[in-house]
Design an enzyme around this catalytic site. Structure first.
Site, PDB file in Angstrom:
ATOM      1  N   GLU A 146       0.665  -1.156   0.049  1.00  0.00           N
ATOM      2  CA  GLU A 146      -0.090  -0.066  -0.006  1.00  0.00           C
ATOM      3  C   GLU A 146       0.989   1.091   0.066  1.00  0.00           C
ATOM      4  O   GLU A 146       0.568   2.165  -0.665  1.00  0.00           O
ATOM      5  CB  GLU A 146      -0.873  -0.004   1.378  1.00  0.00           C
ATOM      6  CG  GLU A 146      -1.782  -1.206   1.300  1.00  0.00           C
ATOM      7  CD  GLU A 146      -3.063  -0.916   0.454  1.00  0.00           C
ATOM      8  OE1 GLU A 146      -3.066  -0.168  -0.515  1.00  0.00           O
ATOM      9  OE2 GLU A 146      -4.027  -1.939   0.293  1.00  0.00           O
ATOM     10  N   ASP A 293      -4.583  -9.649  -8.484  1.00  0.00           N
ATOM     11  CA  ASP A 293      -4.835  -8.869  -9.512  1.00  0.00           C
ATOM     12  C   ASP A 293      -3.485  -7.981 -10.209  1.00  0.00           C
ATOM     13  O   ASP A 293      -3.241  -7.890 -11.235  1.00  0.00           O
ATOM     14  CB  ASP A 293      -6.043  -7.767  -9.080  1.00  0.00           C
ATOM     15  CG  ASP A 293      -5.768  -7.178  -7.600  1.00  0.00           C
ATOM     16  OD1 ASP A 293      -4.476  -7.183  -7.163  1.00  0.00           O
ATOM     17  OD2 ASP A 293      -6.435  -6.542  -7.317  1.00  0.00           O
ATOM     18  N   GLU A 387     -18.562  -6.288  -2.641  1.00  0.00           N
ATOM     19  CA  GLU A 387     -17.348  -6.667  -2.485  1.00  0.00           C
ATOM     20  C   GLU A 387     -16.983  -8.199  -2.979  1.00  0.00           C
ATOM     21  O   GLU A 387     -15.955  -8.427  -3.416  1.00  0.00           O
ATOM     22  CB  GLU A 387     -16.605  -6.775  -1.020  1.00  0.00           C
ATOM     23  CG  GLU A 387     -16.144  -5.338  -0.531  1.00  0.00           C
ATOM     24  CD  GLU A 387     -14.827  -4.978  -1.063  1.00  0.00           C
ATOM     25  OE1 GLU A 387     -14.900  -4.458  -2.383  1.00  0.00           O
ATOM     26  OE2 GLU A 387     -13.650  -4.900  -0.505  1.00  0.00           O
ATOM     27  N   GLU A 405     -12.486   0.438  -9.470  1.00  0.00           N
ATOM     28  CA  GLU A 405     -11.964  -0.480 -10.581  1.00  0.00           C
ATOM     29  C   GLU A 405     -13.172  -0.437 -11.700  1.00  0.00           C
ATOM     30  O   GLU A 405     -12.784  -0.585 -12.662  1.00  0.00           O
ATOM     31  CB  GLU A 405     -11.931  -1.846  -9.998  1.00  0.00           C
ATOM     32  CG  GLU A 405     -10.374  -2.183  -9.442  1.00  0.00           C
ATOM     33  CD  GLU A 405     -10.478  -1.619  -7.928  1.00  0.00           C
ATOM     34  OE1 GLU A 405     -11.725  -1.048  -7.476  1.00  0.00           O
ATOM     35  OE2 GLU A 405      -9.596  -1.858  -7.389  1.00  0.00           O
ATOM     36  N   THR A 491      -1.317   1.161 -10.673  1.00  0.00           N
ATOM     37  CA  THR A 491      -2.376   0.500 -10.408  1.00  0.00           C
ATOM     38  C   THR A 491      -3.365   1.274  -9.547  1.00  0.00           C
ATOM     39  O   THR A 491      -4.639   1.321  -9.256  1.00  0.00           O
ATOM     40  CB  THR A 491      -2.173  -0.784  -9.554  1.00  0.00           C
ATOM     41  OG1 THR A 491      -3.347  -1.466  -9.288  1.00  0.00           O
ATOM     42  CG2 THR A 491      -1.397  -0.514  -8.060  1.00  0.00           C
TER      43      THR A 491
HETATM   44  C1  DMJ Z   1      -6.399   0.571  -5.229  1.00  0.00           C
HETATM   45  O1  DMJ Z   1      -5.772   0.915  -4.094  1.00  0.00           O
HETATM   46  C2  DMJ Z   1      -5.386  -0.103  -6.166  1.00  0.00           C
HETATM   47  O2  DMJ Z   1      -5.986   0.021  -7.338  1.00  0.00           O
HETATM   48  C3  DMJ Z   1      -4.929  -1.458  -5.929  1.00  0.00           C
HETATM   49  O3  DMJ Z   1      -4.363  -2.225  -6.951  1.00  0.00           O
HETATM   50  C4  DMJ Z   1      -6.248  -2.534  -5.668  1.00  0.00           C
HETATM   51  N1  DMJ Z   1      -7.422  -1.755  -5.427  1.00  0.00           N
HETATM   52  C5  DMJ Z   1      -7.519  -0.643  -4.573  1.00  0.00           C
HETATM   53  C6  DMJ Z   1      -8.733   0.238  -4.881  1.00  0.00           C
HETATM   54  O4  DMJ Z   1      -9.847  -0.735  -4.655  1.00  0.00           O
END
Ligand code: DMJ
EC number: 3.2.1.113
Length: 933
Positions: A146, A293, A387, A405, A491
């Protein structure tokens, strides 16, 4: 070849092409169709697009403004209580708090959004604040993943756009790479996490003390998720290339190399979690959502940003496996890495909604359109994507933390197809956010999409990603002050310039394990969709793919959708018995059970227990069917237990200045008026005296015709209900006496009766944890008259209230008491006598304990005869889904022909190897049960 813009996207990228050309080509793929689309859904006028773009800007101001006003410098805004979330000061929410490092997370995550939204002045202010206030040396344990995607990515995105602005000559003229220096400092702080033999990083690090020192309070972990270890390369490589310090890119590459080496060699899939010391897969289920993912995302994007063919080769190998095993359009279903024909679960998580966007970048538009359409229908049903949801589109986990997303995929699909349908989708997202998530102090996550209740959280990714994608969806080129095509999205939607591909390339030359290989053309299949050729020739392309899936959610035939592949490859054979069809009274079923090695034990309490002895199965195929049957039975049983429990309820504050915007999650009661069957109850609230409601009320005039507030404790819930009912209350809310408790951190439960007949209780009763209860108590202090609605699902806001709201001063709506008042628990020393009467809504299924080496599941007699999918069969009989079934079946048959793994089902495998596999499956299944996102 006339340069990136002139090249057809479908043509292979020249080998050893200059990286910038490779990168620019990929970016070109995403935007080329927008201007050429003319048919399909009704086009949206420029005015309407601008109106929606402005609406996004206003929403961003509301979210960002409230964060800055009420929360900054805290990491996140708590939008229901209008204050900052400071780690250590709020009850721990577990892993989710690991994103909070006391480094003003939301501000850093929002930096480049400000520039995309053309708020350059605010960006300049925000950068100054970051440089002045943010400390990266806090004694706090944070998630490496994170911190990398949100903070390092946020600083790098901010730096990328700061230098762009500086170069333009108007803003940021004072800027001297300060954000980059902070990013470098943070990069060095994260490096100790990589001190493992494998090179995979520890999942957590102490920003001040690193990993090893005792004060660090971390470094004992053995496992990490695949995405956690595999989502570093973009930020780390950018940091190396911006600064010339090669170490970051090297470490991120090593971690990726290790994951690649560890992929399951026959399926080419990776598991969800891995041991960072041994490299063993800890969880062997595999999908494209939670836990994996962005590993896939970063392989493809690393190729785009860095131009290193080995990343494309790896991505394509995985992608091929995903499409072979996980993709069952429109579904994406997790499988086991060792037995990829075996589904690992019957539900999907919301994080996989990014995948259609990635498929666009890959150039595989058809399945992207299909999955996106399915997801959109789930959203239309519940307003947001829960979720997790089942293959027959029921809610599995009801929260929705305002994840971006789906908006991300919508944006990329619009860019690829130019189909105005996706603008309408974006409009719906905006409407739903304003209607259901907007609260006076920002936007609140949904606690339960079914009830519309809120959670006191607004994650930083909501600002980093959601507003960027929504704004860009409606923006024309001239609405953005720079060329977005010159950047790649991380991401977390942070922007990194594509020119990095040609800067400081020395690192990739030093590349660790992977040799450069000449790629054959197959690696470039679909790499880059030539949308200019594709869409003008068939302008209804996207629509023609969406149309057959129009009713996939409402008229779902999950039975037909999943597992058809397994059934189809045993051509001629009878389809295996499914758990949902099983009836213990059917002799034919009992015979099949026997063949599968499953025996039936009648328990004394009337339940039936199923036990599988694989060795007693008639053949390896029967044994495999038996294993699957057992797994299905376990899931079915737990599903049915869930369904028998009462769902949560909603308490909605409808009076000024809330106007229905704040919705609190409430526990139901097993007695009194059932709100799911009756109209909601609306009334002003009044505290009862005595507050515990355990004796006749001394203030009946105050609660008469109102909804009485009572404190939990000291007597049975039913007794409280009777006392307030006798005083004339029309409903009751029991507020937890356990100070600080919250539905964010404690499992909700239903209030049980007193073991006697409770038919005399006619009023509705709901339970609120202390934190939610204090929102009402605070409101009473502030506004005196507080009206609430008790219901099973939050109701749309009253238009009259809306008008009233518009005429009220804006500040009123934000005065929702920043001062947190604890519920009056001091008044009474509460004794919890009720706990023995409470049934946890989240209690684990009692009867699901796999016995030793065998698989076991128990079902109650009533469950044996109840058929939860009855409606699906009916749908099948009506023939409404047959086409899709046939289509999927045909497709699967073709796939199976070319799939070497399929022959597994036909071959006789040594029984001990099958048993070993099963044990792995059972372990994986048990892990999965414990799994949380
Ligand atoms: C984000 O912090 C990023 O996209 C991460 O890769 C996974 N998803 C969260 C938000 O849902």
């Amino acid at each position: 070849m006339s340069g990136a813009g002139g090249r057809g996207c479908g043509s292979p990228v020249p080998q050893r092409a200059p990286w910038s050309l490779v990168a620019a080509t990929a970016a070109f793929c995403l935007v080329s169709a927008t201007s050429v689309w003319t048919a399909g859904a009704e086009p949206m006028s420029r005015e309407e697009k601008q109106k929606l773009g402005n609406q996004v800007l206003e929403m961003f101001d509301h979210a960002y403004g409230n964060y800055m006003e009420h929360a900054y410098p805290a990491d996140e805004l708590m939008p229901l209580t209008c204050r900052g979330r400071v780690r250590g000061q709020e009850p721990s929410r577990g892993d989710v708090d690991d994103a909070l490092g006391k480094f003003s997370l939301t501000l850093i995550d929002s930096l480049d959004t400000l520039v995309v939204l053309n708020k350059t002045k605010e960006f300049e202010d925000a950068v100054r604040k970051v440089l002045r206030d943010v400390n990266l040396d806090n004694d706090v344990v944070v998630s490496v993943f994170e911190t990398n995607i949100r903070v390092l990515g946020g600083l790098l995105g901010g730096h990328s756009l700061a230098i762009m602005l500086k170069e333009k000559g108007e803003y940021m003229q004072w800027y001297n790479d300060e954000l980059l220096q902070m990013a470098k400092q943070l990069g060095y702080k994260l490096l100790p996490a990589f001190n493992t033999t494998s090179g995979l990083p520890y999942p957590r690090i102490n920003l001040k003390f690193g990993i090893r020192k005792p004060e660090a309070r971390t470094g004992t972990e053995t496992d990490t998720c695949t995405a956690c270890a595999g989502t570093l390369i973009l930020e780390f490589a950018a940091l190396s290339r911006f600064t010339g310090a090669t170490i970051f890119e090297e470490y991120a590459r090593k971690a990726l190399d290790f994951l690649w080496e560890k992929r399951q060699r026959s399926s080419n899939l990776v598991g969800v979690t891995i041991n960072i010391h041994t490299g063993d897969w800890v969880r062997k289920d595999s999908g494209v959502g939670a836990g994996i993912d962005s590993y896939y995302e970063y392989l493809l994007k690393a190729y785009v940003l860095l131009g290193d063919d080995s990343f494309l080769e790896r991505f394509n190998t995985h992608y091929d496996a995903i499409m072979r095993y996980i993709s069952q359009p429109p579904l994406l279903l997790d499988v086991h890495i060792h037995k990829p024909m075996l589904n690992a679960r019957t539900w999907m998580d919301a994080l996989l909604a990014f995948f259609p966007g990635l498929q666009v970048l890959k150039g595989d538009i058809r399945p992207a359109i299909e999955t996106h359409e399915m997801l959109y229908q789930v959203i239309k049903k519940h307003n947001f994507l829960p979720e997790a949801f089942t293959t027959d589109f029921r809610v599995h986990w009801a929260q929705h933390p305002l994840r971006p997303e789906f908006a991300e995929s919508t944006y990329f699909l619009y860019k690829a197809t130019g189909d105005p349908y996706y603008l309408e989708v974006g409009k719906t997202l905006i409407e739903n956010l304003n209607k259901y998530a907007r609260v006076p102090c920002g936007f609140a996550a949904m606690k339960d999409v079914r009830t519309g209740s809120h959670e006191d959280r607004m994650d930083s990714f909501f600002l980093a990603e959601m507003f960027k994608y929504l704004y860009l969806l409606f923006a024309d080129k001239e609405d953005i002050i720079f060329d977005i095509e010159d950047y790649i999205f991380t991401t977390e939607a942070h922007l990194l310039p594509l020119w990095l591909s040609t800067t400081n390339q020395s690192i990739s030359k030093k590349n660790t394990t992977s040799e450069y290989t000449e790629l054959d053309d197959s690696n470039f299949d679909w790499t880059c969709p030539n949308t200019q050729i594709l869409f003008p020739n068939d302008p209804l392309y996207a629509q023609s793919i969406r149309e057959p899936l129009k009713n996939v959610v409402d008229k779902s035939c999950p039975r037909g959708i999943i597992r058809v592949r397994e059934e189809s490859f045993r051509s001629g054979a009878k389809p295996p018995l499914r758990a949902r069809d099983f009836m213990a009274t059917n002799p034919e079923h009992l015979e099949i059970l026997k063949k599968m090695g499953v025996s039936l034990i009648h328990l004394k309490d009337g339940r039936v227990q199923l036990v599988q002895h694989a060795i007693q199965a008639a053949s390896s195929i029967d044994a495999e069917d038996g294993l699957r049957f057992m797994q299905e039975m376990i899931e079915l049983s737990s599903q049915q237990q869930k369904e028998q429990q009462l769902p949560p309820r909603a308490v909605q504050i409808v009076s000024h200045p809330f106007f229905g915007r704040v919705v609190l999650t409430a526990g139901p009661a097993q007695f009194g008026l059932d709100l799911s069957k009756h109209k909601e109850t609306r009334g002003f609230v009044a505290s009862s005296k005595p507050y515990n409601g355990c004796s006749e009320l001394t203030n009946p005039e105050a609660v008469m015709g109102k909804i009485a507030l009572i404190q939990r404790g000291q007597c049975m819930f039913a007794e409280k209900a009777r006392n307030i009912q006798n005083a004339g209350a029309i409903g009751g809310i029991v507020i937890d006496d356990n100070e600080g408790s919250s539905s964010d951190t404690a499992p909700l439960f239903q209030m049980a009766g007193d073991g006697k007949d409770t038919d005399d209780i006619k009023i509705p009763m709901l339970f609120l944890f202390s934190k939610e209860g204090s929102i009402i108590l605070d409101a009473i202090r502030e506004y005196e008259e507080v009206e609430v609605l008790l219901s099973d699902k939050a109701k749309d806001r009253d238009p009259e209230m809306e008008n009233e709201e518009q005429s009220s001063p804006e500040n009123d709506s934000q005065n929702q008491s920043a001062e947190q008042v604890s519920s009056s628990s001091q008044e009474v020393d509460s004794v919890d006598q009720e706990s023995s009467e409470e049934n946890s809504l989240n209690s684990p299924p009692e009867s699901l304990s796999p016995a030793d080496m065998d698989n076991a599941a128990s079902i109650s007699p009533s469950e044996q005869t109840s058929n939860p999918t009855e409606n699906h069969e009916t749908t099948n009989l009506n023939g409404e889904c047959t086409d899709l079934d046939n289509q999927l079946q045909e497709q699967s048959e073709t796939e199976e022909d070319s799939n070497p793994n399929v022959s597994w089902g036909k071959k006789v495998q040594p029984i001990d190897s099958i048993l070993a596999d099963w044990n792995e499956d059972i372990e994986a299944f048990e892990m999965m049960e414990k799994d949380e996102l």
